[in-house]
Each structure stands twice: as structure tokens, then as C-alpha cells.
Design a protein around this motif. Sequence first.
Motif, PDB file in Angstrom:
ATOM      1  N   ASN A   1      27.393   5.200 -39.674  1.00  0.00           N
ATOM      2  CA  ASN A   1      26.799   4.507 -38.515  1.00  0.00           C
ATOM      3  C   ASN A   1      25.931   3.324 -38.954  1.00  0.00           C
ATOM      4  OD1 ASN A   1      28.151   6.327 -36.967  1.00  0.00           O
ATOM      5  ND2 ASN A   1      26.347   7.409 -36.203  1.00  0.00           N
ATOM      6  N   ASN A   2      26.424   2.642 -39.985  1.00  0.00           N
ATOM      7  CA  ASN A   2      25.804   1.434 -40.546  1.00  0.00           C
ATOM      8  C   ASN A   2      24.515   1.712 -41.318  1.00  0.00           C
ATOM      9  OD1 ASN A   2      27.192  -0.939 -40.645  1.00  0.00           O
ATOM     10  ND2 ASN A   2      26.225  -1.884 -38.868  1.00  0.00           N
ATOM     11  N   VAL A   3      24.297   2.954 -41.701  1.00  0.00           N
ATOM     12  CA  VAL A   3      23.147   3.307 -42.539  1.00  0.00           C
ATOM     13  C   VAL A   3      23.663   3.845 -43.866  1.00  0.00           C
ATOM     14  CG1 VAL A   3      21.066   4.720 -42.773  1.00  0.00           C
ATOM     15  CG2 VAL A   3      21.748   3.853 -40.518  1.00  0.00           C
ATOM     16  N   SER A   4      23.162   3.294 -44.954  1.00  0.00           N
ATOM     17  CA  SER A   4      23.500   3.755 -46.297  1.00  0.00           C
ATOM     18  C   SER A   4      22.354   4.613 -46.820  1.00  0.00           C
ATOM     19  CB  SER A   4      23.728   2.550 -47.230  1.00  0.00           C
ATOM     20  OG  SER A   4      24.150   2.980 -48.510  1.00  0.00           O
ATOM     21  N   TYR A   5      22.648   5.856 -47.140  1.00  0.00           N
ATOM     22  CA  TYR A   5      21.600   6.794 -47.535  1.00  0.00           C
ATOM     23  C   TYR A   5      20.935   6.355 -48.829  1.00  0.00           C
ATOM     24  CZ  TYR A   5      19.231  11.138 -48.739  1.00  0.00           C
ATOM     25  OH  TYR A   5      18.281  12.075 -49.079  1.00  0.00           O
ATOM     26  N   LEU A   6      19.616   6.330 -48.819  1.00  0.00           N
ATOM     27  CA  LEU A   6      18.822   5.948 -49.979  1.00  0.00           C
ATOM     28  C   LEU A   6      18.120   7.194 -50.494  1.00  0.00           C
ATOM     29  CD1 LEU A   6      17.954   3.422 -51.629  1.00  0.00           C
ATOM     30  CD2 LEU A   6      15.937   3.308 -50.142  1.00  0.00           C
ATOM     31  N   THR A   7      18.463   7.635 -51.702  1.00  0.00           N
ATOM     32  CA  THR A   7      17.938   8.885 -52.245  1.00  0.00           C
ATOM     33  C   THR A   7      16.483   8.729 -52.665  1.00  0.00           C
ATOM     34  OG1 THR A   7      20.135   9.471 -53.068  1.00  0.00           O
ATOM     35  CG2 THR A   7      18.254  10.666 -54.002  1.00  0.00           C
ATOM     36  N   PRO A   8      15.571   9.490 -52.055  1.00  0.00           N
ATOM     37  CA  PRO A   8      14.165   9.400 -52.464  1.00  0.00           C
ATOM     38  C   PRO A   8      13.928  10.145 -53.773  1.00  0.00           C
ATOM     39  CG  PRO A   8      14.397  11.026 -50.730  1.00  0.00           C
ATOM     40  CD  PRO A   8      15.758  10.415 -50.928  1.00  0.00           C
ATOM     41  N   ASP A   9      12.813   9.835 -54.433  1.00  0.00           N
ATOM     42  CA  ASP A   9      12.474  10.512 -55.681  1.00  0.00           C
ATOM     43  C   ASP A   9      12.116  11.975 -55.455  1.00  0.00           C
ATOM     44  OD1 ASP A   9      12.854   8.175 -57.136  1.00  0.00           O
ATOM     45  OD2 ASP A   9      10.753   7.559 -56.943  1.00  0.00           O
ATOM     46  N   THR A  10      11.642  12.297 -54.263  1.00  0.00           N
ATOM     47  CA  THR A  10      11.254  13.665 -53.931  1.00  0.00           C
ATOM     48  C   THR A  10      12.355  14.318 -53.104  1.00  0.00           C
ATOM     49  OG1 THR A  10       8.930  12.991 -53.839  1.00  0.00           O
ATOM     50  CG2 THR A  10       9.502  15.103 -52.831  1.00  0.00           C
TER      51      THR A  10
ATOM     52  N   PRO B   1      10.762  29.437 -51.408  1.00  0.00           N
ATOM     53  CA  PRO B   1      11.168  28.776 -52.649  1.00  0.00           C
ATOM     54  C   PRO B   1      11.296  29.777 -53.790  1.00  0.00           C
ATOM     55  CG  PRO B   1       9.332  27.617 -51.622  1.00  0.00           C
ATOM     56  CD  PRO B   1       9.506  28.893 -50.870  1.00  0.00           C
ATOM     57  N   PRO B   2      12.213  29.547 -54.714  1.00  0.00           N
ATOM     58  CA  PRO B   2      12.337  30.458 -55.856  1.00  0.00           C
ATOM     59  C   PRO B   2      11.122  30.339 -56.768  1.00  0.00           C
ATOM     60  CG  PRO B   2      13.717  28.520 -56.177  1.00  0.00           C
ATOM     61  CD  PRO B   2      13.174  28.435 -54.780  1.00  0.00           C
ATOM     62  N   THR B   3      10.874  31.383 -57.524  1.00  0.00           N
ATOM     63  CA  THR B   3       9.709  31.379 -58.414  1.00  0.00           C
ATOM     64  C   THR B   3       9.847  30.357 -59.539  1.00  0.00           C
ATOM     65  OG1 THR B   3      10.702  33.183 -59.692  1.00  0.00           O
ATOM     66  CG2 THR B   3       9.167  33.794 -57.933  1.00  0.00           C
ATOM     67  N   ASN B   4      11.070  29.962 -59.853  1.00  0.00           N
ATOM     68  CA  ASN B   4      11.282  28.969 -60.918  1.00  0.00           C
ATOM     69  C   ASN B   4      11.464  27.559 -60.360  1.00  0.00           C
ATOM     70  OD1 ASN B   4      13.808  29.307 -59.761  1.00  0.00           O
ATOM     71  ND2 ASN B   4      14.925  29.313 -61.701  1.00  0.00           N
ATOM     72  N   LEU B   5      10.950  27.317 -59.155  1.00  0.00           N
ATOM     73  CA  LEU B   5      11.138  26.028 -58.482  1.00  0.00           C
ATOM     74  C   LEU B   5      10.709  24.857 -59.366  1.00  0.00           C
ATOM     75  CD1 LEU B   5      11.805  24.593 -55.744  1.00  0.00           C
ATOM     76  CD2 LEU B   5       9.357  24.780 -55.221  1.00  0.00           C
ATOM     77  N   LEU B   6      11.582  23.870 -59.493  1.00  0.00           N
ATOM     78  CA  LEU B   6      11.241  22.636 -60.210  1.00  0.00           C
ATOM     79  C   LEU B   6      10.535  21.683 -59.255  1.00  0.00           C
ATOM     80  CD1 LEU B   6      14.563  22.008 -62.204  1.00  0.00           C
ATOM     81  CD2 LEU B   6      12.438  23.016 -63.052  1.00  0.00           C
ATOM     82  N   LEU B   7       9.539  20.972 -59.774  1.00  0.00           N
ATOM     83  CA  LEU B   7       8.793  20.003 -58.981  1.00  0.00           C
ATOM     84  C   LEU B   7       8.989  18.607 -59.560  1.00  0.00           C
ATOM     85  CD1 LEU B   7       5.450  21.963 -58.478  1.00  0.00           C
ATOM     86  CD2 LEU B   7       7.335  21.730 -56.857  1.00  0.00           C
ATOM     87  N   CYS B   8       9.048  17.617 -58.680  1.00  0.00           N
ATOM     88  CA  CYS B   8       9.227  16.233 -59.118  1.00  0.00           C
ATOM     89  C   CYS B   8       8.754  15.332 -57.987  1.00  0.00           C
ATOM     90  CB  CYS B   8      10.692  15.953 -59.474  1.00  0.00           C
ATOM     91  SG  CYS B   8      11.866  16.296 -58.127  1.00  0.00           S
ATOM     92  N   GLY B   9       8.911  14.015 -58.161  1.00  0.00           N
ATOM     93  CA  GLY B   9       8.508  13.075 -57.124  1.00  0.00           C
ATOM     94  C   GLY B   9       7.029  13.177 -56.846  1.00  0.00           C
ATOM     95  N   ILE B  10       6.639  13.259 -55.580  1.00  0.00           N
ATOM     96  CA  ILE B  10       5.218  13.288 -55.237  1.00  0.00           C
ATOM     97  C   ILE B  10       4.562  14.595 -55.629  1.00  0.00           C
ATOM     98  CG2 ILE B  10       5.524  11.654 -53.327  1.00  0.00           C
ATOM     99  CD1 ILE B  10       5.374  14.008 -51.391  1.00  0.00           C
TER     100      ILE B  10
END
Length: 559
Positions: free
Chosen positions: A379-388, A535-544
Motif C-alpha cells: 500500500n505504498n509503504v516500505s517497511y523500515l526495520t527499527p533497531d528495537t 518473555p523467555p528467561t534467556n531473552l536477548l535485549l538490544c536497541g533502546i
Amino acid sequence: MAFCSACGWLVLSLIVAVLAQVNCIDIYYQWIVSLDYFLDPLGGSKPVITINGMFPGPLINSTTNDVVHVNVFNDMNEPMLITWNGIQQRLNSWQDGVSGTNCPIEPGTNWTYVFQTKDQIGTYTYFPSILMQKVAGGYGPIRVNNRDVILVPFPKPEAEFDLLIGDWFRDDHKLLRIYSRFKSSNSYLDEPDAILINGKGSANPESLTVTKGKTYRLRISNVGSVFSFNVRIQNHKMVVVETEGSYTNQITLDSLDVHVGQSYSLLVSADQDDADYYIVAAPKLHEANETSPLIAKGILHYADSVAAQPAGPLPEGPDPFDLQFSINQAKSIRWNLTAGAARPNPQGTFNVTNITLSQTFVLHGSKGEIRGTPGYLVNNVSYLTPDTPLKLADYFVNGAGVYKLDEFPTHSVKDAADYGVSVVSGTHKGWLEIVFHNDLAVMDSWHLDGFGMHVVGYGDGEWTPAARETYNLYDPVVRSTVQVYPGGWTAVYVFLDNPGMWNLRSQHVKHWYLGQQLYIRVHDDDPNPAKEKPPPTNLLLCGIFATSPSPAPAPQAGG
């Protein structure tokens, strides 16, 4: 293997469990994912993504309700994720393995996926989901077998074979990734250099050994990036029995179209003379002759055959440009209403004849330029992947600073192409109608994580509500990936009973990588873990959250 922790109650319910014969087994895998220089099937060498030194990767062989643990060590020099194509991750999008739900596994580190094949059977695949790594390999087969108490709607075959068929490129995936971003090089990835069967080209063909008089199950998956293909076996008929978790009405075919990301089970009887016979996969919408590497050749080898190779010409298939043949075949693949699948209830118990739609999305897939850069659009929008990852932002801060819910246009095409972090609300336990429009000149296919899609209709031109009169609501097949023909539309119904953040995407790798995707947030305010797992106990964190060792969950906004 051990009894899974989720089945601790089994001790207290032993009699019931024994009567029901409910399996709940933990299966453990240790994977080392590497970028190895392999002899390219087309000659020379190139970096190929291997798992435990294998290309394709190892089989995940499970049974309904098993809990699968996959400890992935990233031995490559770039981040990675693995997604489980078609495994629904019931109540658990944390394990989905795409950029919107998981932080990547960084080089030199590992992360363990834990997911349950809850209420599923069928044929699926896994593959790397970010950085266009799928074109370099890293894919493999998944089988989810029936529990013993659920009858399979065909006699037990002598053996089963996994056939992973897909297109292949001579160039390094990192080079293809770079070139795909430049306008002058945007034709890269449009035409592959070969089609492979289980990682092998025609010079060193894959060979399946069979015994005369026996019947075999071939689990065929299109693990490619661009081409749909037509598969056929010289002098042999094929009986379609299953696709991506659905038992189908059993139809006998000379050949079958398999689109990018799709999987099928076929029964093939070794009912010919002892000899060798060609297995052929030929591209759709593309001209290729018998000597072209784009015609993949394998061998069905009878155990008592003394032939050095198959005799005669390759088996002929349909005109690769005959879309009506393909559409008619697709419409003939229907749900077997009398078969039980993961549950004893016949599939026909779960039907769409009298449902009430809660939502309709009309999605146009196209390509264009955004500020001078090529992109693929919805629909004319290109998804931009955020860091988080969206799932982290949703859980900890209600999306604040990462995405805004429901800014994406689900019914109309924006006037000008633009980037966006596209996240839309899905009504929990509501019925969603999705109409996929293909405004491209090539075949496309769409996949929805977390759900099966009832494929109710195909059509040409512009979809209108009047097209619903043409839908098959009696026995539409349910699958996770559906093809959309050039200039046409495909309509599906989805029951949104699986809370989470779910990726809706083109399975064509360049389309996906350059923006043809969005996420559906299916939310339930009830914090009961039976609604959605924490969330799993081994959850990885990144971004903000990269510097926040233990962020607290935010009060959840309604969906």
C-alpha cells in the motif's frame, strides 16, 4: 529426550494421559551455524551457510505437541536469526525468529529457541530471516508427525524423503544484498543462476532409492528466493496428501506447482520397471531448455536398476507461462474435511461457512522508489526495520519511541511511496479477511507467521466486495504461505486466536528485505499466561533496551 516441563501435571493425571496417549517430549538440538566455502554446484566456490557443516541443514523431526529446543551458535561474522516457517508458535511469538520479535544472535554468541509444535502436523522448513542470508543457505526441513492416536488418511509409506528445492545464485549473498539497494543494480536477484535439489545441481544430482511395489512420501518444499517451480517425476504419478499442516483431498497429478515458501507431501508409488527416472523442477514464468541449470534434475532410482542414468527425454510439464493451468490446479487443492490432523476432530469441524468477519485488509504489493532508493511496498509503504524489535517495545514500553500502532493504511494505497514501521491491530479471536493484490509483473507469495490461512479465493484485476460471491467457503485449504499471481489477487480468512506480534511478508527474499512486509499485533489484555506466554528467561535485549538489564513490563494497552 525427556518429558517436557510443561507436562509436569502428567504425573497427577497419569490415567487420563495414558488413555489419550498425549505426547509431550522435549527434543534437543545443538547447531553451529557457519559461513563455509563450499564447492559451488555451478563450479568454483562461494560462501555457503551451513549448520553443523551440512547444507542443507539437519532435519528437525518431531511429533505433535513436542517441545523443541534449538541451541544456535552463531559462528558467522554477522548477526543472524532463524525462523520456523509455518510453525505457529502458539501463544509465543517471542520464539518466532524474525526482526520484529527477536534481537539478533550476534557473532560468537548463542541463543536457545524453545517452541512447541502445539496442535500441528505437517511439512515445514526453517531458514535465516535477516540480511538476505537465505540466498546463501542455512535452510532445512521440519517434520511434525501425527500422534499415534490420530489416524493418517493414507497407508503408511515405506519411507519418507525431504526434497528442498530452490533457486541459487553464484554471487555472494553480501554482494547481492548491497546491489539490491542501488537503482542501477536493482535487477540483481531477479533471475537466479540455477535450481538445486537438496543443495545439488544437475552435475551431481540428488538420488532417491526406492523398491519396486512400494509407496513413498516425498516432502517437497520451495526453499528458493525468486522462482516458483513445477515438479514432476518421469513416468510416475503424484498424489497430493498434505500441505503445510493440512491434509488435502487426495488428487493425482502429473506435475505440481510449488511457490516460494510452500511445502507439500506427495505419495509416489514405485510402480514402473526397475530403472532410473528423472525428477524435474522447472521454473514458472521463465523459459529454460533441458540443458539449462534452471532445470533441476534429480533421480528416482529403483534398487534393482542397473541403468547408469535415466533414459529418454525429460518429462514434459505445463507451459511455464500458462497461469490458468496454475490457478486451476491451486483451486483443486482443497481441505480433506473428514481427516483428523493434529486433533481427533475432523478438519471439517473447523470451517468458515458461517463466520462473521471482524476486519478486512486489502494489501497491494508493488515496487517503487523512496527518495531515490528502490524498495518493495505494501500500500505504498516500505517497511523500515527499527533497531528495537517490535515485540520488546510492545511489552516494555507499549511501542513508544519504536512504532505507532495503526498508522499503516490497511484499505488504501498512500499517494506517495514512503518508509514506515508498519504495525496494525488484529482483533483477538476475530476473523480477518486479507486480500493480497499483486501489482508486480512476477509471481509473488505471502506468508503469515503464527496462523493458518483459509485460502478462499483467487481472481484477476481489482478485488471488490462482490468477489466474495466467488469464494470457496466449503473446503478451502488452510496453509501458511499462499501465491498471488501477477496482476491478480488472492483472498484468505484467518482466525486471530494466537496473541502476539506476527510477521506478514512476501516470501520472495528481495521483496521482503526491501520492505514488502508488516506486522499484525494480536493483543489480549488478560495477563494469564494461557493467553500469551511471558518473555523467555534467556531473552536477548538490544536497541533502546541494550543498556537496560531488566526492564519492567509496561501496562498493556488494548488491541
